[in-house]
Design a protein around this motif. Sequence first.
Motif, PDB file in Angstrom:
ATOM      1  N   THR A  18       1.037  -1.370   0.162  1.00 29.61           N
ATOM      2  CA  THR A  18       0.033   0.243   0.220  1.00 29.61           C
ATOM      3  C   THR A  18       1.073   1.312  -0.194  1.00 29.61           C
ATOM      4  O   THR A  18       1.887   1.540   0.446  1.00 29.61           O
ATOM      5  CB  THR A  18      -0.882  -0.001   1.228  1.00 29.61           C
ATOM      6  N   THR A  20       1.006   5.813   0.580  1.00 26.79           N
ATOM      7  CA  THR A  20       0.873   5.811   1.005  1.00 26.79           C
ATOM      8  C   THR A  20       1.202   7.330   1.193  1.00 26.79           C
ATOM      9  O   THR A  20       2.709   7.327   1.015  1.00 26.79           O
ATOM     10  CB  THR A  20       0.154   6.221   2.210  1.00 26.79           C
ATOM     11  N   ARG A  21       0.585   9.385   1.483  1.00 25.57           N
ATOM     12  CA  ARG A  21       1.364  10.528   1.322  1.00 25.57           C
ATOM     13  C   ARG A  21       2.324  10.700   2.867  1.00 25.57           C
ATOM     14  O   ARG A  21       3.090  11.037   2.541  1.00 25.57           O
ATOM     15  CB  ARG A  21       0.823  11.574   1.212  1.00 25.57           C
ATOM     16  N   PRO A  24      -0.103   6.125   8.312  1.00 27.87           N
ATOM     17  CA  PRO A  24      -1.423   7.047   9.354  1.00 27.87           C
ATOM     18  C   PRO A  24      -0.737   6.875  11.226  1.00 27.87           C
ATOM     19  O   PRO A  24       0.544   6.093  11.471  1.00 27.87           O
ATOM     20  CB  PRO A  24      -2.787   5.651   9.159  1.00 27.87           C
ATOM     21  N   GLU A  28      -5.790   6.291  12.917  1.00 24.80           N
ATOM     22  CA  GLU A  28      -6.402   7.022  12.222  1.00 24.80           C
ATOM     23  C   GLU A  28      -6.787   6.192  11.095  1.00 24.80           C
ATOM     24  O   GLU A  28      -5.444   5.288  10.490  1.00 24.80           O
ATOM     25  CB  GLU A  28      -4.994   8.391  12.238  1.00 24.80           C
ATOM     26  N   THR A  29      -7.544   6.219   9.831  1.00 25.97           N
ATOM     27  CA  THR A  29      -7.333   5.757   8.435  1.00 25.97           C
ATOM     28  C   THR A  29      -7.111   7.424   7.738  1.00 25.97           C
ATOM     29  O   THR A  29      -7.768   7.910   7.755  1.00 25.97           O
ATOM     30  CB  THR A  29      -9.184   5.855   8.706  1.00 25.97           C
ATOM     31  N   LEU A  30      -6.611   6.402   6.833  1.00 20.64           N
ATOM     32  CA  LEU A  30      -5.940   7.342   5.712  1.00 20.64           C
ATOM     33  C   LEU A  30      -6.636   6.494   4.328  1.00 20.64           C
ATOM     34  O   LEU A  30      -6.590   5.690   4.048  1.00 20.64           O
ATOM     35  CB  LEU A  30      -4.537   7.822   5.605  1.00 20.64           C
ATOM     36  N   THR A  31      -6.985   7.461   3.285  1.00 21.35           N
ATOM     37  CA  THR A  31      -7.263   6.577   1.697  1.00 21.35           C
ATOM     38  C   THR A  31      -5.697   6.291   1.236  1.00 21.35           C
ATOM     39  O   THR A  31      -4.493   7.891   0.698  1.00 21.35           O
ATOM     40  CB  THR A  31      -7.906   8.006   0.979  1.00 21.35           C
ATOM     41  N   ALA A  32      -5.369   5.572   0.472  1.00 27.84           N
ATOM     42  CA  ALA A  32      -4.084   4.777   0.073  1.00 27.84           C
ATOM     43  C   ALA A  32      -4.248   5.586  -1.231  1.00 27.84           C
ATOM     44  O   ALA A  32      -5.541   5.592  -2.453  1.00 27.84           O
ATOM     45  CB  ALA A  32      -3.262   3.913   0.890  1.00 27.84           C
ATOM     46  N   LYS A  33      -3.057   5.936  -2.141  1.00 23.69           N
ATOM     47  CA  LYS A  33      -2.928   6.032  -2.831  1.00 23.69           C
ATOM     48  C   LYS A  33      -3.166   4.786  -4.425  1.00 23.69           C
ATOM     49  O   LYS A  33      -3.461   4.905  -5.428  1.00 23.69           O
ATOM     50  CB  LYS A  33      -0.999   6.535  -2.941  1.00 23.69           C
ATOM     51  N   SER A  34      -2.423   3.795  -3.836  1.00 28.80           N
ATOM     52  CA  SER A  34      -2.597   2.805  -4.279  1.00 28.80           C
ATOM     53  C   SER A  34      -2.161   1.737  -3.982  1.00 28.80           C
ATOM     54  O   SER A  34      -1.882   1.554  -2.377  1.00 28.80           O
ATOM     55  CB  SER A  34      -0.931   2.707  -5.176  1.00 28.80           C
TER      56      SER A  34
END
Length: 310
Positions: A18, A20-21, A24, A28-34
């Motif tokens: 995964t 991510t920028r 986390p 915390e929940t983040l939206t992954a980039k890919s």
Amino acid sequence: MSPKNITIIGSLNTDLVTRTRRLPAPGETLTAKSFNTAPGGKGANQAAAAARLSGDGVVVKMVGCVGGDEFGRDLKQALVDSGVDVEGVVVDKVEKSGTAIIIVDEDTAENRILINLGANAKVTKVLFPDSYFTSMNPPISALLMQLEIPLQTVLHLLNLADAAGITSIFNPAPAVPIPVNFYPKMDHLIVNETEAALLTGEEVEELDVEAAAKTLLERGVKGSVVITLGAKGGYFSTVDGKGGWMKPEVMEPKDVVDTTGAGDTFVGAFAVAIVEGKSVEEAVKWAGVAAGRKVRKRGAMAGIPWRNEL
């Protein structure tokens, strides 16, 4: 003349990656980039690196265990595509293949990894009788091992390799304490600074790299100790008094896209250089170049360079 044989006994994992920028924070929940899957595992990565970086007259054999699942099938095929002989990879019909969950920070290219051994846990001493190495054809020139298979298996193999006069290259990662009486069984010990700190009982922040290498040599390592330091290069020391700092590959921060597998690339390249007759200093420099090429490409195994790229 029979070819040189580098045999890797170790892990085969499927990487679940995964990106991510940023990493986390707890809770915390983040939206992954890919997200993607890819072949990996320290054993498999080092085997792929050794095979891709080998010249004529070197064969690379992988010994390990995968599950009878899609991951296991793809792992074996990925190694074959890199030029690795996978005849020694056992397929276990009950256990699932090993996996590694990897989170890559896009801003820094650093990673966090969580491993599930799966079928790698089945690589036990029972698979390796006392006559194991004497039956190899061609004879083993170098044995390369890590610690994503059971520690007792690795210690058993160090004993067998030492008794058979086989050069061993040991990368104790992820690190656990090693019984002191096994250091004299090792020819070359390769660790990063975190692993060096654990093995010597020091704090990473306070680690004296030269002193750590000296300590590990004094425990009986027969050839060399190499401590890698990522972007800062590294340090090596040998039993015959040679040693020095490795200069890091000079590159722009934007060129570093994925550090996953850089250490495995270094170890595989080092093994190739040693069996090709290079000195430890030459092997370390060449391995550093290979690792520097790796971080410019994505993927633990996919990003490993081929010999003509160095």
